[in-house]
Scaffold this motif. Structure first.
Motif, PDB file in Angstrom:
ATOM      1  N   LEU A  82    -120.604  -5.317 -11.337  1.00 47.62           N
ATOM      2  CA  LEU A  82    -120.368  -5.778  -9.976  1.00 47.62           C
ATOM      3  C   LEU A  82    -119.627  -4.687  -9.216  1.00 47.62           C
ATOM      4  N   GLU A  83    -120.194  -4.269  -8.112  1.00 46.26           N
ATOM      5  CA  GLU A  83    -119.597  -3.203  -7.323  1.00 46.26           C
ATOM      6  C   GLU A  83    -118.172  -3.549  -6.908  1.00 46.26           C
ATOM      7  N   SER A  84    -117.927  -4.785  -6.509  1.00 43.70           N
ATOM      8  CA  SER A  84    -116.592  -5.182  -6.059  1.00 43.70           C
ATOM      9  C   SER A  84    -115.557  -5.019  -7.166  1.00 43.70           C
ATOM     10  N   GLU A  85    -115.920  -5.330  -8.410  1.00 46.02           N
ATOM     11  CA  GLU A  85    -114.986  -5.170  -9.529  1.00 46.02           C
ATOM     12  C   GLU A  85    -114.696  -3.697  -9.809  1.00 46.02           C
ATOM     13  N   VAL A  86    -115.722  -2.863  -9.727  1.00 43.45           N
ATOM     14  CA  VAL A  86    -115.538  -1.427  -9.960  1.00 43.45           C
ATOM     15  C   VAL A  86    -114.685  -0.827  -8.844  1.00 43.45           C
ATOM     16  N   LEU A  87    -114.930  -1.217  -7.603  1.00 46.95           N
ATOM     17  CA  LEU A  87    -114.139  -0.704  -6.489  1.00 46.95           C
ATOM     18  C   LEU A  87    -112.688  -1.161  -6.596  1.00 46.95           C
ATOM     19  N   ASP A  88    -112.459  -2.396  -7.031  1.00 46.91           N
ATOM     20  CA  ASP A  88    -111.086  -2.881  -7.257  1.00 46.91           C
ATOM     21  C   ASP A  88    -110.405  -2.045  -8.335  1.00 46.91           C
ATOM     22  N   TRP A  89    -111.125  -1.728  -9.412  1.00 51.58           N
ATOM     23  CA  TRP A  89    -110.591  -0.915 -10.504  1.00 51.58           C
ATOM     24  C   TRP A  89    -110.193   0.463  -9.978  1.00 51.58           C
ATOM     25  N   LEU A  90    -111.061   1.073  -9.152  1.00 50.15           N
ATOM     26  CA  LEU A  90    -110.752   2.370  -8.566  1.00 50.15           C
ATOM     27  C   LEU A  90    -109.538   2.288  -7.639  1.00 50.15           C
ATOM     28  N   GLN A  91    -109.452   1.214  -6.859  1.00 52.07           N
ATOM     29  CA  GLN A  91    -108.328   1.044  -5.939  1.00 52.07           C
ATOM     30  C   GLN A  91    -107.010   0.937  -6.702  1.00 52.07           C
ATOM     31  N   GLN A  92    -107.028   0.271  -7.852  1.00 56.68           N
ATOM     32  CA  GLN A  92    -105.821   0.180  -8.680  1.00 56.68           C
ATOM     33  C   GLN A  92    -105.356   1.572  -9.103  1.00 56.68           C
ATOM     34  N   ARG A  93    -106.287   2.453  -9.413  1.00 57.85           N
ATOM     35  CA  ARG A  93    -105.921   3.816  -9.793  1.00 57.85           C
ATOM     36  C   ARG A  93    -105.347   4.576  -8.612  1.00 57.85           C
ATOM     37  N   LEU A  94    -105.918   4.378  -7.430  1.00 52.91           N
ATOM     38  CA  LEU A  94    -105.371   5.021  -6.231  1.00 52.91           C
ATOM     39  C   LEU A  94    -103.972   4.512  -5.931  1.00 52.91           C
ATOM     40  N   ASP A  95    -103.776   3.210  -6.054  1.00 49.24           N
ATOM     41  CA  ASP A  95    -102.454   2.628  -5.806  1.00 49.24           C
ATOM     42  C   ASP A  95    -101.429   3.163  -6.792  1.00 49.24           C
ATOM     43  N   ALA A  96    -101.808   3.290  -8.057  1.00 43.84           N
ATOM     44  CA  ALA A  96    -100.896   3.789  -9.084  1.00 43.84           C
ATOM     45  C   ALA A  96    -100.535   5.247  -8.818  1.00 43.84           C
ATOM     46  N   ARG A  97    -101.449   5.998  -8.277  1.00 44.48           N
ATOM     47  CA  ARG A  97    -101.203   7.408  -7.969  1.00 44.48           C
ATOM     48  C   ARG A  97    -100.134   7.555  -6.896  1.00 44.48           C
ATOM     49  N   GLU A  98    -100.106   6.601  -5.968  1.00 39.63           N
ATOM     50  CA  GLU A  98     -99.176   6.668  -4.847  1.00 39.63           C
ATOM     51  C   GLU A  98     -97.788   6.144  -5.197  1.00 39.63           C
ATOM     52  N   GLU A  99     -97.660   5.418  -6.319  1.00 42.33           N
ATOM     53  CA  GLU A  99     -96.346   4.915  -6.728  1.00 42.33           C
ATOM     54  C   GLU A  99     -95.506   6.071  -7.248  1.00 42.33           C
ATOM     55  N   PRO A 100     -94.199   6.032  -7.002  1.00 36.21           N
ATOM     56  CA  PRO A 100     -93.348   7.099  -7.542  1.00 36.21           C
ATOM     57  C   PRO A 100     -93.339   7.070  -9.061  1.00 36.21           C
ATOM     58  N   TYR A 101     -93.319   8.243  -9.651  1.00 34.91           N
ATOM     59  CA  TYR A 101     -93.316   8.357 -11.114  1.00 34.91           C
ATOM     60  C   TYR A 101     -91.957   7.926 -11.644  1.00 34.91           C
ATOM     61  N   ARG A 102     -91.973   7.093 -12.679  1.00 30.61           N
ATOM     62  CA  ARG A 102     -90.735   6.619 -13.280  1.00 30.61           C
ATOM     63  C   ARG A 102     -90.607   7.147 -14.686  1.00 30.61           C
ATOM     64  N   HIS A 103     -89.443   7.691 -15.013  1.00 30.65           N
ATOM     65  CA  HIS A 103     -89.177   8.153 -16.371  1.00 30.65           C
ATOM     66  C   HIS A 103     -88.734   6.970 -17.213  1.00 30.65           C
ATOM     67  N   SER A 104     -89.170   6.912 -18.461  1.00 35.75           N
ATOM     68  CA  SER A 104     -88.768   5.826 -19.366  1.00 35.75           C
ATOM     69  C   SER A 104     -87.487   6.166 -20.060  1.00 35.75           C
TER      70      SER A 104
END
Length: 74
Positions: free
Chosen positions: A52-74
């Motif tokens: 389903l295109e919508s599911e794949v696009l949502d998956w890609l959007q999650q990766r874009l959103d994660a890229r924009e979050e500040p990196y956190r050290h553990s």
């Protein structure tokens, strides 16, 4: 391929179309699916699958959103 369900139109991506959106090999996509980290394929027939295109696009959007979050050290 378009699928109509009432007022909702869903597009089903072929393997070729998926590869244009997600630059992973088919083997890597299968591994991600098996691990539950990628949208599951839809069995359309004995020799045909799609996503389903919508599911794949949502998956890609999650990766874009994660890229924009500040990196956190553990």
């Amino acid at each position: 391929m378009l699928f109509y369900h009432g007022d909702i139109v869903m597009r089903i991506l072929s393997k070729r179309q998926l590869k244009e959106l997600v630059l992973y090999s088919p083997q890597h996509i299968a591994r991600l699916e098996k691990a539950g980290k990628f949208p599951q394929r839809i069995i359309l027939g004995p020799n045909r699958v799609g996503w389903l295109e919508s599911e794949v696009l949502d998956w890609l959007q999650q990766r874009l959103d994660a890229r924009e979050e500040p990196y956190r050290h553990s």
